[in-house]
Design a protein around this motif. Structure first.
Motif, PDB file in Angstrom:
ATOM      1  N   ASP A   1      41.010   8.494  28.883  1.00 54.44           N
ATOM      2  CA  ASP A   1      40.214  10.437  29.486  1.00 54.44           C
ATOM      3  C   ASP A   1      40.571   9.830  31.500  1.00 54.44           C
ATOM      4  O   ASP A   1      40.663   9.320  31.849  1.00 54.44           O
ATOM      5  CB  ASP A   1      39.157   9.349  29.018  1.00 54.44           C
ATOM      6  CG  ASP A   1      38.668   9.148  27.366  1.00 54.44           C
ATOM      7  OD1 ASP A   1      39.021  10.639  26.871  1.00 54.44           O
ATOM      8  OD2 ASP A   1      38.220   8.379  26.949  1.00 54.44           O
TER       9      ASP A   1
ATOM     10  N   VAL B   1      27.992  14.120  30.796  1.00 52.44           N
ATOM     11  CA  VAL B   1      28.553  12.809  30.214  1.00 52.44           C
ATOM     12  C   VAL B   1      30.091  12.497  31.526  1.00 52.44           C
ATOM     13  O   VAL B   1      29.685  11.222  32.083  1.00 52.44           O
ATOM     14  CB  VAL B   1      29.802  13.701  29.918  1.00 52.44           C
ATOM     15  CG1 VAL B   1      31.067  11.905  29.198  1.00 52.44           C
ATOM     16  CG2 VAL B   1      29.754  14.039  28.130  1.00 52.44           C
TER      17      VAL B   1
ATOM     18  N   TYR C   1      33.543  13.214  23.166  1.00 55.62           N
ATOM     19  CA  TYR C   1      33.851  13.779  24.530  1.00 55.62           C
ATOM     20  C   TYR C   1      34.594  13.299  25.593  1.00 55.62           C
ATOM     21  O   TYR C   1      35.049  12.677  25.913  1.00 55.62           O
ATOM     22  CB  TYR C   1      32.637  13.483  25.519  1.00 55.62           C
ATOM     23  CG  TYR C   1      31.306  14.290  25.024  1.00 55.62           C
ATOM     24  CD1 TYR C   1      31.655  15.713  25.653  1.00 55.62           C
ATOM     25  CD2 TYR C   1      30.239  14.029  24.684  1.00 55.62           C
ATOM     26  CE1 TYR C   1      30.481  16.174  25.890  1.00 55.62           C
ATOM     27  CE2 TYR C   1      29.413  14.649  24.479  1.00 55.62           C
ATOM     28  CZ  TYR C   1      29.717  16.557  24.396  1.00 55.62           C
ATOM     29  OH  TYR C   1      28.708  17.598  24.535  1.00 55.62           O
TER      30      TYR C   1
ATOM     31  N   ASN D   1      32.097  17.462  31.724  1.00 54.18           N
ATOM     32  CA  ASN D   1      30.636  17.821  31.864  1.00 54.18           C
ATOM     33  C   ASN D   1      30.001  17.360  32.443  1.00 54.18           C
ATOM     34  O   ASN D   1      29.395  15.892  32.827  1.00 54.18           O
ATOM     35  CB  ASN D   1      30.543  17.725  30.306  1.00 54.18           C
ATOM     36  CG  ASN D   1      31.206  18.799  29.592  1.00 54.18           C
ATOM     37  OD1 ASN D   1      30.660  19.932  29.681  1.00 54.18           O
ATOM     38  ND2 ASN D   1      31.634  18.956  28.307  1.00 54.18           N
TER      39      ASN D   1
ATOM     40  N   ASP E   1      33.061  21.059  21.703  1.00 52.42           N
ATOM     41  CA  ASP E   1      33.831  20.169  24.042  1.00 52.42           C
ATOM     42  C   ASP E   1      35.148  20.287  23.425  1.00 52.42           C
ATOM     43  O   ASP E   1      35.770  21.275  24.071  1.00 52.42           O
ATOM     44  CB  ASP E   1      32.888  19.320  24.993  1.00 52.42           C
ATOM     45  CG  ASP E   1      33.464  19.674  26.198  1.00 52.42           C
ATOM     46  OD1 ASP E   1      33.330  20.918  26.348  1.00 52.42           O
ATOM     47  OD2 ASP E   1      33.902  18.256  26.398  1.00 52.42           O
ATOM     48  N   LEU E   2      35.339  19.338  22.188  1.00 53.28           N
ATOM     49  CA  LEU E   2      36.622  18.643  22.108  1.00 53.28           C
ATOM     50  C   LEU E   2      37.370  18.529  20.761  1.00 53.28           C
ATOM     51  O   LEU E   2      36.445  17.835  20.185  1.00 53.28           O
ATOM     52  CB  LEU E   2      37.281  17.274  22.359  1.00 53.28           C
ATOM     53  CG  LEU E   2      36.670  16.738  24.147  1.00 53.28           C
ATOM     54  CD1 LEU E   2      36.765  15.792  24.194  1.00 53.28           C
ATOM     55  CD2 LEU E   2      37.224  18.071  24.843  1.00 53.28           C
TER      56      LEU E   2
ATOM     57  N   TYR F   1      38.936  11.716  34.594  1.00 53.78           N
ATOM     58  CA  TYR F   1      36.904  11.572  35.484  1.00 53.78           C
ATOM     59  C   TYR F   1      37.181  11.587  36.700  1.00 53.78           C
ATOM     60  O   TYR F   1      38.408  11.306  37.162  1.00 53.78           O
ATOM     61  CB  TYR F   1      35.736  10.277  34.931  1.00 53.78           C
ATOM     62  CG  TYR F   1      36.176  10.679  33.721  1.00 53.78           C
ATOM     63  CD1 TYR F   1      35.464  11.095  32.469  1.00 53.78           C
ATOM     64  CD2 TYR F   1      36.992   9.369  32.413  1.00 53.78           C
ATOM     65  CE1 TYR F   1      34.919  10.954  31.019  1.00 53.78           C
ATOM     66  CE2 TYR F   1      36.092   9.013  31.371  1.00 53.78           C
ATOM     67  CZ  TYR F   1      35.237   9.941  30.886  1.00 53.78           C
ATOM     68  OH  TYR F   1      35.010   9.664  29.278  1.00 53.78           O
TER      69      TYR F   1
ATOM     70  N   VAL G   1      42.024  13.672  27.359  1.00 50.85           N
ATOM     71  CA  VAL G   1      41.140  14.390  27.664  1.00 50.85           C
ATOM     72  C   VAL G   1      40.648  14.210  28.838  1.00 50.85           C
ATOM     73  O   VAL G   1      40.935  13.355  30.382  1.00 50.85           O
ATOM     74  CB  VAL G   1      39.963  13.758  27.048  1.00 50.85           C
ATOM     75  CG1 VAL G   1      38.403  14.647  27.715  1.00 50.85           C
ATOM     76  CG2 VAL G   1      39.908  14.052  25.771  1.00 50.85           C
TER      77      VAL G   1
ATOM     78  N   GLN H   1      37.395  15.387  30.911  1.00 49.68           N
ATOM     79  CA  GLN H   1      36.555  15.248  31.336  1.00 49.68           C
ATOM     80  C   GLN H   1      35.196  16.217  32.833  1.00 49.68           C
ATOM     81  O   GLN H   1      35.386  14.832  33.541  1.00 49.68           O
ATOM     82  CB  GLN H   1      35.769  14.941  30.646  1.00 49.68           C
ATOM     83  CG  GLN H   1      33.984  14.322  30.235  1.00 49.68           C
ATOM     84  CD  GLN H   1      34.106  15.565  29.140  1.00 49.68           C
ATOM     85  OE1 GLN H   1      33.404  16.272  29.900  1.00 49.68           O
ATOM     86  NE2 GLN H   1      34.737  15.628  27.944  1.00 49.68           N
TER      87      GLN H   1
ATOM     88  N   HIS I   1      39.617  20.726  36.708  1.00 49.15           N
ATOM     89  CA  HIS I   1      40.535  20.619  35.888  1.00 49.15           C
ATOM     90  C   HIS I   1      42.094  20.896  35.678  1.00 49.15           C
ATOM     91  O   HIS I   1      43.608  20.804  35.234  1.00 49.15           O
ATOM     92  CB  HIS I   1      40.734  21.334  34.572  1.00 49.15           C
ATOM     93  CG  HIS I   1      39.233  21.161  33.839  1.00 49.15           C
ATOM     94  ND1 HIS I   1      38.853  19.392  33.343  1.00 49.15           N
ATOM     95  CD2 HIS I   1      38.651  21.729  33.330  1.00 49.15           C
ATOM     96  CE1 HIS I   1      38.437  19.430  32.153  1.00 49.15           C
ATOM     97  NE2 HIS I   1      37.194  20.601  32.443  1.00 49.15           N
TER      98      HIS I   1
ATOM     99  N   SER J   1      37.138  19.750  29.219  1.00 46.35           N
ATOM    100  CA  SER J   1      36.119  20.246  28.604  1.00 46.35           C
ATOM    101  C   SER J   1      35.448  21.107  29.388  1.00 46.35           C
ATOM    102  O   SER J   1      36.133  21.604  29.925  1.00 46.35           O
ATOM    103  CB  SER J   1      35.637  18.524  28.980  1.00 46.35           C
ATOM    104  OG  SER J   1      35.682  18.918  30.601  1.00 46.35           O
TER     105      SER J   1
ATOM    106  N   SER K   1      31.994  24.367  24.495  1.00 45.53           N
ATOM    107  CA  SER K   1      30.679  23.376  24.785  1.00 45.53           C
ATOM    108  C   SER K   1      29.426  22.724  23.679  1.00 45.53           C
ATOM    109  O   SER K   1      29.524  21.790  23.048  1.00 45.53           O
ATOM    110  CB  SER K   1      30.771  22.907  26.130  1.00 45.53           C
ATOM    111  OG  SER K   1      31.832  23.193  26.395  1.00 45.53           O
TER     112      SER K   1
END
Length: 486
Positions: free
Chosen positions: A421, A353, A416, A350, A329-330, A423, A346, A348, A161, A152, A325
């Motif tokens: 996911d 988010v 998102y 952001n 974004d995705l 994070y 993903v 993420q 990332h 993202s 984005s």
């Protein structure tokens, strides 16, 4: 005895928090699973979130057909059963009890499927030519679908990332298809510009990266370009970190399919996903610059491509592009169409988010209740944000206000999340680093935080990509056997 167990449990929790490698993290996670009883849950096949009975029956049948050499029957059995949601194997609930992994039955079944696929790839079948056998194998792989890693946006937070990719790469489960938007585009570009040896070298020596991409301009220039940062400075950093390859050249070099989202500046234009299939001659560094051009920070960017004569020329010179984005974004739908992707991992980061993201594992009723409250709060916040952005769109007049309202609505209404996911942990202190050049110490911390966030999901990633990776390995084995026989 309970005090002794409690002390040991606290020791395991401390070890989990201090872990510097996945092996250390996993050892501590397994210890905590023993204390919590989650290891017993893993050993017991039954659970309402998936069909254990069906899975056990199919496991026994596949193993019997393979051991008896029934290749055609085995191929038919696999063709009938291999799809993403078979027996609810994709249920996230299977990975919310134990830290170290899911049901042993699930792992055993996936292991047998992998063994069967590789056995079929290596076993000649009387009466079935190699070309036909490969064609059927490839069709089954296509029907099963592919996995992609999506990075993202997130401004400086996007450096998390790197840790996510590092953990997946070192775990042997990094997908061959990556997409990125904004900072995610910069990271994805650097990953897909490198082959495996070069990627290992980057992670061993991240200090080779330039980190000085954000350079404020003077007030006069800022007013002229309507942006506070120098795009040429960021481009120079990207060219150092990514190189001068086109999308086609990067794909040929690394074998990884890079996808970069860019957003339009004109109302009637649509977002684009640039990849070796749609924009083979576009320069990757320039595309990453466009995808990172957040309005107000950077001016809109004209894409560039390498012509057949080797010259750098404008690509669609009438168009200018900004932060990917803002509108996509995705880009899951585009990746599905371009690359046959039906499974999305993903990462993420952001800032609008991450604070609302769910990270709590189901470790009993209390944590389940906490997770439910957090989900409800996040959903309410997002719903209110979408409603407010929609009202602003309807109230805004044509012109800059209309465009601003459209972008706010696009940001608020996007999906998102993915199938898995990841994070990073959110800390309010990070807010001051959203738009700032990271120091080498910051970069090390971002990478470590990204790794730690990924370790908690690595078992799920490994399991849910295992069949797809087996198909890829099987096809490579079949092609290698043909080359060796020539």
């Amino acid at each position: 005895m309970s005090m002794f167990t409690s002390a040991k449990e606290r020791e395991a929790e401390d070890a989990l928090a201090r872990a510097a490698t996945y092996a250390e993290w996993l050892q501590a996670a397994e210890a905590l699973d023993r204390f919590s009883g989650a290891d017993e849950w893993r050993s017991e096949a039954g659970d309402p979130c998936y069909d254990a009975t069906l899975l056990r029956e199919e496991l026994q049948g596949l193993r019997r057909q393979r051991q008896q050499g029934q290749a055609l029957a085995l191929a038919e059995s696999l063709t009938a059963s291999l799809y993403r949601q078979h027996a609810d194997l994709g249920a996230k609930e299977l990975y919310t009890v134990a830290l170290a992994g899911t049901k042993h039955l699930v792992t055993e079944y996936l292991g047998e499927v992998e063994t069967c696929l590789l056995w079929l790839a290596a076993t000649p079948i009387p009466g079935l030519p190699h070309v036909e056998r490969r064609r059927r194998f490839a069709e089954a792989a296509h029907a099963f679908g592919r996995s992609a890693l999506m990075l993202s946006g997130g401004a400086t937070w996007g450096f998390h990332h790197l840790g996510v990719v590092k953990a997946l790469f070192e775990g042997g489960v990094l997908p061959k298809i990556l997409s990125g938007a904004s900072t995610g585009a910069m990271i994805a570009a650097g990953i897909c510009a490198r082959n495996d040896a070069e990627l290992a070298e980057l992670f061993a020596h991240p200090e080779q990266m330039r980190l000085d991409g954000l350079l404020p301009v003077g007030v006069r220039r800022a007013l002229e370009q309507r942006a506070w940062l120098d795009p040429e400075q960021l481009l120079a950093v990207l060219q150092h970190n990514v190189g001068g390859a086109t999308f086609a050249e990067a794909y040929a070099h690394s074998g990884r399919a890079l996808n970069i989202s860019v957003s339009p500046t004109r109302t009637r234009q649509k977002p684009r996903v640039l990849t070796h299939l749609t924009a083979p001659d576009v320069l990757v560094a320039r595309a990453a610059l466009a995808s990172s051009a957040l309005p107000g920070l950077f001016p809109p960017i004209v894409l560039e491509a390498r012509s057949p004569t080797g010259q750098v020329v404008p690509y669609v010179p009438s168009e200018r592009w900004v932060d990917g984005s803002l509108y996509e974004d995705l880009p899951k739908l585009r990746l599905a169409r371009l690359h046959n992707v039906n499974h999305f991992i993903v990462s993420q980061t952001n800032p609008h988010v991450v604070p609302f993201a769910r990270r709590t594992r189901r470790r009993g009723a209390a944590s389940g209740l906490a997770r439910g409250v957090a989900d409800a709060a996040g959903l309410a916040a997002r719903t209110q944000g979408v409603a407010a952005a929609e009202l602003a769109r309807r109230a805004a007049f044509r012109g800059p206000l209309q465009q601003l309202a459209d972008r706010a609505h696009a940001l608020a209404s996007q999906d998102y999340g993915g199938d898995i996911d990841i994070y990073p942990e959110f800390h309010p202190a990070l807010l001051r680093k959203i738009v700032a050049n990271p120091t080498p110490a910051d970069l090390a911390e971002f990478i470590r935080a990204g790794e730690r966030a990924t370790w908690a999901s690595l078992a799920m990633v490994r399991d849910q990509t295992r069949i797809g990776r087996a198909f890829d390995t099987g096809l490579a084995l079949m092609d290698a056997s043909v080359s060796a026989s020539r």
